[in-house]
Design a protein around this motif. Structure first.
Motif, PDB file in Angstrom:
ATOM      1  N   ALA A 190       0.815  -1.217   0.000  1.00  9.31           N
ATOM      2  CA  ALA A 190       0.000   0.000   0.000  1.00  9.31           C
ATOM      3  C   ALA A 190       0.848   1.266   0.000  1.00  9.31           C
ATOM      4  O   ALA A 190       0.355   2.344  -0.352  1.00  9.31           O
ATOM      5  CB  ALA A 190      -0.932   0.007   1.202  1.00  9.31           C
ATOM      6  N   LEU A 191       2.106   1.160   0.378  1.00  8.07           N
ATOM      7  CA  LEU A 191       2.982   2.335   0.389  1.00  8.07           C
ATOM      8  C   LEU A 191       3.348   2.723  -1.044  1.00  8.07           C
ATOM      9  O   LEU A 191       3.638   1.852  -1.868  1.00  8.07           O
ATOM     10  CB  LEU A 191       4.258   2.048   1.184  1.00  8.07           C
ATOM     11  CG  LEU A 191       4.084   1.815   2.684  1.00  8.07           C
ATOM     12  CD1 LEU A 191       5.395   1.348   3.299  1.00  8.07           C
ATOM     13  CD2 LEU A 191       3.583   3.081   3.377  1.00  8.07           C
ATOM     14  N   PRO A 192       3.368   4.004  -1.357  1.00  6.70           N
ATOM     15  CA  PRO A 192       3.704   4.408  -2.729  1.00  6.70           C
ATOM     16  C   PRO A 192       5.153   4.087  -3.053  1.00  6.70           C
ATOM     17  O   PRO A 192       6.057   4.408  -2.264  1.00  6.70           O
ATOM     18  CB  PRO A 192       3.450   5.921  -2.723  1.00  6.70           C
ATOM     19  CG  PRO A 192       3.502   6.325  -1.288  1.00  6.70           C
ATOM     20  CD  PRO A 192       3.032   5.156  -0.502  1.00  6.70           C
ATOM     21  N   PRO A 193       5.433   3.458  -4.194  1.00  4.69           N
ATOM     22  CA  PRO A 193       6.818   3.135  -4.552  1.00  4.69           C
ATOM     23  C   PRO A 193       7.597   4.383  -4.948  1.00  4.69           C
ATOM     24  O   PRO A 193       7.057   5.313  -5.536  1.00  4.69           O
ATOM     25  CB  PRO A 193       6.666   2.174  -5.735  1.00  4.69           C
ATOM     26  CG  PRO A 193       5.325   2.484  -6.315  1.00  4.69           C
ATOM     27  CD  PRO A 193       4.464   2.931  -5.168  1.00  4.69           C
ATOM     28  N   VAL A 194       8.886   4.406  -4.599  1.00  7.19           N
ATOM     29  CA  VAL A 194       9.766   5.503  -4.986  1.00  7.19           C
ATOM     30  C   VAL A 194      10.305   5.260  -6.393  1.00  7.19           C
ATOM     31  O   VAL A 194      10.462   6.180  -7.179  1.00  7.19           O
ATOM     32  CB  VAL A 194      10.934   5.633  -3.978  1.00  7.19           C
ATOM     33  CG1 VAL A 194      11.884   6.758  -4.389  1.00  7.19           C
ATOM     34  CG2 VAL A 194      10.394   5.879  -2.581  1.00  7.19           C
ATOM     35  N   ARG A 195      10.559   3.988  -6.690  1.00  5.97           N
ATOM     36  CA  ARG A 195      11.079   3.615  -8.012  1.00  5.97           C
ATOM     37  C   ARG A 195       9.960   3.037  -8.860  1.00  5.97           C
ATOM     38  O   ARG A 195       9.114   2.287  -8.384  1.00  5.97           O
ATOM     39  CB  ARG A 195      12.193   2.577  -7.867  1.00  5.97           C
ATOM     40  CG  ARG A 195      13.410   3.064  -7.113  1.00  5.97           C
ATOM     41  CD  ARG A 195      14.449   1.953  -6.989  1.00  5.97           C
ATOM     42  NE  ARG A 195      14.873   1.505  -8.305  1.00  5.97           N
ATOM     43  CZ  ARG A 195      14.956   0.225  -8.679  1.00  5.97           C
ATOM     44  NH1 ARG A 195      14.597  -0.721  -7.837  1.00  5.97           N
ATOM     45  NH2 ARG A 195      15.372  -0.105  -9.859  1.00  5.97           N
ATOM     46  N   ARG A 196       9.945   3.416 -10.128  1.00  7.74           N
ATOM     47  CA  ARG A 196       8.911   2.906 -11.020  1.00  7.74           C
ATOM     48  C   ARG A 196       9.077   1.418 -11.275  1.00  7.74           C
ATOM     49  O   ARG A 196       8.100   0.670 -11.307  1.00  7.74           O
ATOM     50  CB  ARG A 196       8.945   3.670 -12.357  1.00  7.74           C
ATOM     51  CG  ARG A 196       8.464   5.102 -12.246  1.00  7.74           C
ATOM     52  CD  ARG A 196       8.355   5.738 -13.611  1.00  7.74           C
ATOM     53  NE  ARG A 196       7.836   7.096 -13.523  1.00  7.74           N
ATOM     54  CZ  ARG A 196       7.596   7.869 -14.572  1.00  7.74           C
ATOM     55  NH1 ARG A 196       7.865   7.418 -15.795  1.00  7.74           N
ATOM     56  NH2 ARG A 196       7.122   9.092 -14.401  1.00  7.74           N
TER      57      ARG A 196
END
Length: 418
Positions: A190-196
């Motif tokens: 659920a945490l937004p990813p920093v890397r695509r």
């Protein structure tokens, strides 16, 4: 003539499992849990179909339970709660009797978690979140303001995941463990990813890295992160863990109990302490020396973050284990030197050792992570320990953690205020 059953209070009186459970106010399964922990002894009578228990032992255990529910430790000291999960002793700590640092050196986070929950090792185990739970949690987290901190995101994700689980109120051990194996990977996903380019599969440390750093992860860095997760799984009755046990005592479901822990974790003296150490390290690296930075902290009347621990007079074993691994990461060299400088400079004022918050800060600074990354690692790791404590508490008498207030206000009756 058949022998008479010993009267109540007779020194040889034996109780059945049902009678014992009723006297203790617990389920029959919990009676056998007491036996496995060495708190009760059982005996199978010849020709009998079940175990029996010494009435005096059962009554003594019931008295201890009552003392605990009134907030007394029995020794006039701090609140004491029986637990078979973590022991902290002589600058070392143990998960179910096994040295925690040795477990973290040899096993993955998920394997350590299984040991903590079940007392069994399951080599190669990974936790997978169902797509439906992840979708609900992500929608809730994505709706939060951009500046929202990691602990708030995790708490919202836990609440959202709960709404998608109609079986969350089943507090049997099997159901709670099933929930836990889903909840932890859901929180990470659920945490937004920093890397695509990131993976939502494989070991949890690999999935978490993409939520913490924009840099590609090498094996040495992933090993440090995985070890950090394993070391932080549990640490006896920390403030957040006590909150979880209070919630579980009231029979809150696992998602709600974890949410209670996340609420307490956010304090600067608990999970957020690594963020303070992170910023301190950056200041030292920027100044080129710990001297002026430490002086500014002391002048402002602040304690130096990342140093000392009330449970370890000597070195924090978690910090020692992480520092040893960080030496193998070239990018961590300058941050490690800054951490040593902080310890050496402060030692002139007071002899304090580095704690796990400073070790986490070296990892987060050297990996290009934000100052909140250590808090995220702490929260994800400790969720497993909270589940272990909730499970223990579900086996105890409900609402036993209800201390009585010591009223110091005006004595009644007083007239109604006008």
């Amino acid at each position: 003539m058949r022998d008479q059953e010993p009267a109540p209070g007779h020194p040889e009186r034996r109780l059945s499992t049902k009678e014992t459970a009723e006297l203790l106010g617990v389920k029959p399964d919990t009676v056998y849990a007491y036996v496995s922990r060495g708190q009760l002894s059982s005996r199978r009578e010849p020709g009998g179909r079940g175990s029996t228990f010494d009435a005096k032992d059962v009554e003594a255990l019931a008295r201890r339970n009552r003392r605990e529910s009134s907030g007394s430790s029995g020794s006039g000291g701090e609140l004491s709660v029986r637990t078979g999960i973590t022991l902290i002793e002589k600058d070392r700590y143990y998960f179910r009797g096994v040295d925690a640092t040795e477990l973290a050196a040899r096993h993955s986070y998920e394997e350590i978690v299984e040991w903590l929950w079940t007392g069994e090792l399951r080599p190669g185990i990974t936790f997978t979140a169902p797509k439906a739970a992840v979708a609900v949690a992500r929608r809730a987290v994505d709706a939060l303001p951009e500046h929202t901190g990691p602990t708030d995101r995790l708490r919202v994700a836990a609440i959202a995941a709960a709404t998608a689980d109609p079986l969350r109120f089943d507090l049997s051990e099997e159901a709670v463990l099933g929930t836990a194996r889903i909840l932890i990977p859901t929180l990470v996903a659920a945490l937004p990813p920093v890397r695509r380019a990131h993976r939502d599969e494989g070991p949890l440390a690999h999935r978490l890295w993409a939520r913490l750093s924009g840099r590609p992860a090498d094996e040495a860095s992933l090993r440090v992160l995985d070890t950090a997760l394993g070391l932080l799984v549990d640490h006896d009755l920390a403030a957040s863990t006590l909150a979880v046990r209070v919630a579980a005592s009231a029979r809150a479901h696992p998602y709600a109990a974890v949410s209670s822990g996340l609420g307490v974790l956010e304090g600067p003296l608990h999970g957020a302490a690594s963020g303070l150490a992170h910023r301190l390290l950056l200041d030292v690296l920027d100044q080129g020396s710990a001297g002026p930075v430490v002086a500014d902290e002391l002048r402002a009347g602040r304690r130096i973050p990342g140093l000392g621990h009330r449970l370890y007079p000597g070195e924090d074993p978690r910090a020692r284990a992480l520092f040893a691994l960080l030496k193998d990461i070239p990018e961590a060299t300058s941050a490690l030197a800054a951490a040593r400088d902080i310890v050496a400079t402060t030692a002139r004022h007071t002899p304090l050792h580095a704690n796990v918050d400073l070790a986490l800060a070296v990892l987060t600074v050297s990996s290009g992570m934000p100052s909140t990354a250590g808090e995220t690692v702490f929260a994800v790791a400790r969720t497993a320990g909270w589940i272990a404590h909730a499970l223990e508490e579900y086996g105890e008498r409900p609402l036993r953690m209800r201390p009585s207030g010591h009223y110091v206000g005006p004595r009644p009756p007083r007239p109604l205020p006008e």
